[in-house]
Design an enzyme around this catalytic site. Structure first.
Site, PDB file in Angstrom:
ATOM      1  N   HIS A  31       0.845  -1.193   0.000  1.00  7.16           N
ATOM      2  CA  HIS A  31       0.000   0.000   0.000  1.00  7.16           C
ATOM      3  C   HIS A  31       0.877   1.239   0.000  1.00  7.16           C
ATOM      4  O   HIS A  31       2.033   1.222   0.440  1.00  7.16           O
ATOM      5  CB  HIS A  31      -0.945   0.012   1.213  1.00  7.16           C
ATOM      6  N   CYS A  32       0.320   2.338  -0.539  1.00  5.89           N
ATOM      7  CA  CYS A  32       0.990   3.632  -0.480  1.00  5.89           C
ATOM      8  C   CYS A  32       0.230   4.476   0.532  1.00  5.89           C
ATOM      9  O   CYS A  32      -0.437   3.950   1.419  1.00  5.89           O
ATOM     10  CB  CYS A  32       1.035   4.277  -1.862  1.00  5.89           C
ATOM     11  N   ALA A  33       0.280   5.789   0.404  1.00  5.61           N
ATOM     12  CA  ALA A  33      -0.331   6.658   1.416  1.00  5.61           C
ATOM     13  C   ALA A  33      -1.850   6.545   1.454  1.00  5.61           C
ATOM     14  O   ALA A  33      -2.465   6.684   2.510  1.00  5.61           O
ATOM     15  CB  ALA A  33       0.071   8.107   1.157  1.00  5.61           C
ATOM     16  N   THR A  34      -2.460   6.282   0.307  1.00  8.39           N
ATOM     17  CA  THR A  34      -3.928   6.280   0.247  1.00  8.39           C
ATOM     18  C   THR A  34      -4.527   5.039  -0.394  1.00  8.39           C
ATOM     19  O   THR A  34      -5.721   4.818  -0.285  1.00  8.39           O
ATOM     20  CB  THR A  34      -4.430   7.503  -0.551  1.00  8.39           C
ATOM     21  N   ARG A  35      -3.692   4.224  -1.098  1.00  7.15           N
ATOM     22  CA  ARG A  35      -4.252   3.149  -1.918  1.00  7.15           C
ATOM     23  C   ARG A  35      -3.657   1.784  -1.575  1.00  7.15           C
ATOM     24  O   ARG A  35      -2.464   1.671  -1.311  1.00  7.15           O
ATOM     25  CB  ARG A  35      -3.995   3.445  -3.397  1.00  7.15           C
TER      26      ARG A  35
END
Length: 478
Positions: A31-35
């Site tokens: 995952h990244c910051a939002t997804r």
């Protein structure tokens, strides 16, 4: 992560695993910051429409052959903790997931991705320099806060401004070296050898490329085995640096395979550096310079001969290019444009292209405000757009329903026309929308006109979206 923080996401995680074809269809996830980013073995087994209806999901799309599910900052961390248990997977880094995704791409897609990766490593430094450059512009140029510059009004900050000027220009003096380093590393070679070639490109004994081009200096010429070589440096040679990174990497790999282990330690790098240097001056350098000249010339030709039409076309189609993934190449074009002219007229155009899509999102929100799911997706998507990230808006709303995408492109054309007529440019690249304010050139009230151009794109994108919906009454079932 406590169980209480994650338990409420159990159902969402289970639903996602089921709707992507089960855990046996998962190749990797991170995952990244939002997804939440998932690489699937078979994308046909997922139900994208159903995934978008899962609780807490604000949108879902496929980009770079990754399934990207938008949960939002903070929430995605909790969801991933539950998801990895449900999916039966070990932790993977975001780079691991990208690597898995790249394996599924065709050669052209991999090439575009490689170019993007080269500049991803450099952009933080460029952005820091550009932000500092923006600060010095605000402090040192008259007409920003009055008839006199801030430095003239407050002489005590002259030293601070001078310090910022030096800090802001440092990276641009060695940019080709950084590009060779990053490209060599990306293409699988020893990045230190890339640094060596980068240092050769900027060697002080070579004639300065800008001085030689302007006629202020003469280049030394030497003859090697019948080859006449002109000893000119490669200041601003971004295209050359990209090409040399690939050359160094491939030669390094070749000689490390062919040279016997007993003498590999010194002979392989010797052969790599020597042959790379020869190719730099004989083939790659002249070819790269020619390509860079044509690139800059064609861009400048378009702005001078197509005028406002060229700006309108670029602003109108740029976000469609984002959908294809080809927009990653634009960073190299911007870097070359800055090296050749000192200004970047592409950044403001990319910003108004973003804001046109933002206006379309606001139009969609206006039309569907009573729908909780649509409101949730729209608000988060518009928030991302304000900081230069358009994928959630594109894949979550505009491309999904089609007419907002076209309306956003039309709205962007008005912003592009304004950028042309008011001559809005930037001093760097890598930032658009709100962060882009820091790198806008101050000449002619650049910051004010940048703001107006973006607002104009938003307003027109909104108007076109709402007008189409009121006239055509489209269905929101997809």
């Amino acid at each position: 992560m406590s169980k209480n923080n994650t338990s409420k996401y159990n159902e969402a995680a289970k639903d996602v695993v089921h709707l992507i074809g089960g855990k046996e269809n998962i190749q990797g996830a991170a995952h990244c910051a939002t997804r939440l980013r998932i690489v699937l073995k078979d994308n046909d087994k997922m139900d994208l429409k159903a995934i978008e209806q899962v609780e807490h999901v604000k949108g879902a799309f496929v980009a770079g052959d990754q399934l990207q599910i938008i949960f939002g900052a903070g929430i995605v961390n909790n969801v991933f903790e539950v998801f990895k248990v449900e999916a039966g997977i070990a932790d993977m880094s975001l780079s691991d997931v990208k690597e898995q995704s790249t394996k599924k791409q065709n050669p052209f897609q991999r090439g575009i991705k490689a170019l993007s990766d080269v500049f991803v490593q450099i952009i933080p430094g460029l952005l820091a320099a550009a932000l500092l450059m923006g600060i010095t512009g605000l402090l040192g140029q008259p007409g920003v806060f009055g008839e006199r510059s801030v430095v003239e009004m407050y002489p005590s900050i002259t030293g601070i401004n001078r310090f910022f000027q030096i800090m802001s220009t440092g990276i641009f003096t060695i940019l080709p070296l950084l590009v060779v380093y990053s490209a060599t590393k990306r293409f699988g070679g020893n990045p230190v050898l890339g640094l060596v070639i980068g240092a050769i490109m900027l060697h002080p004994d070579l004639g300065n490329a800008f001085a030689v081009a302007s006629g202020d200096a003469n280049a030394e010429q030497i003859n090697i085995l019948g080859l006449n070589i002109e000893l000119v440096g490669f200041q601003g040679g971004i295209i050359v640096a990209l090409m040399m990174g690939l050359v160094v990497a491939k030669l390094d790999q070749f000689f490390n395979k062919k040279v016997p282990d007993m003498i590999k330690l010194f002979l392989a790098p010797l052969l790599t550096v020597t042959l790379s240097g020869l190719l730099l001056f004989v083939i790659i350098g002249p070819l790269g310079r020619t390509l860079a000249d044509y690139l800059t010339y064609s861009l400048m030709w378009g702005t001078e001969n197509l005028g406002v039409i060229g700006f309108i076309l670029f602003a109108g189609v740029q976000q469609i290019v984002v959908i294809t993934g080809l927009h990653h190449v634009i960073g190299a074009v911007e870097a070359q444009l800055l090296a050749d002219t000192g200004f970047n007229f592409i950044m403001p155009l990319m910003s108004v292209a973003l804001m046109g899509q933002g206006g379309a999102v606001l139009g969609y929100l206006f039309l569907r405000w009573k729908d909780d799911k649509a409101r949730q997706i729209g608000v988060s998507s518009f928030g991302s757009l304000l900081f230069g990230i358009s994928e959630p808006a594109l894949f979550g709303i505009n491309l999904k329903y089609k007419f907002p995408l076209i309306a956003g492109c039309l709205g962007a054309t008005f912003g592009g026309a304004y950028v042309y007529f008011l001559n809005v440019t930037a001093l760097g690249f890598g930032a658009t929308a709100i962060p882009g304010f820091a790198i806008v050139a101050t000449q002619g009230g650049g910051h004010l006109h940048y703001l107006i151009a973006n607002i104009l794109a938003i307003v027109m994108g909104f108007i076109f979206t709402v007008a189409y919906a009121k006239i055509k009454k489209p269905s929101y079932e997809v």
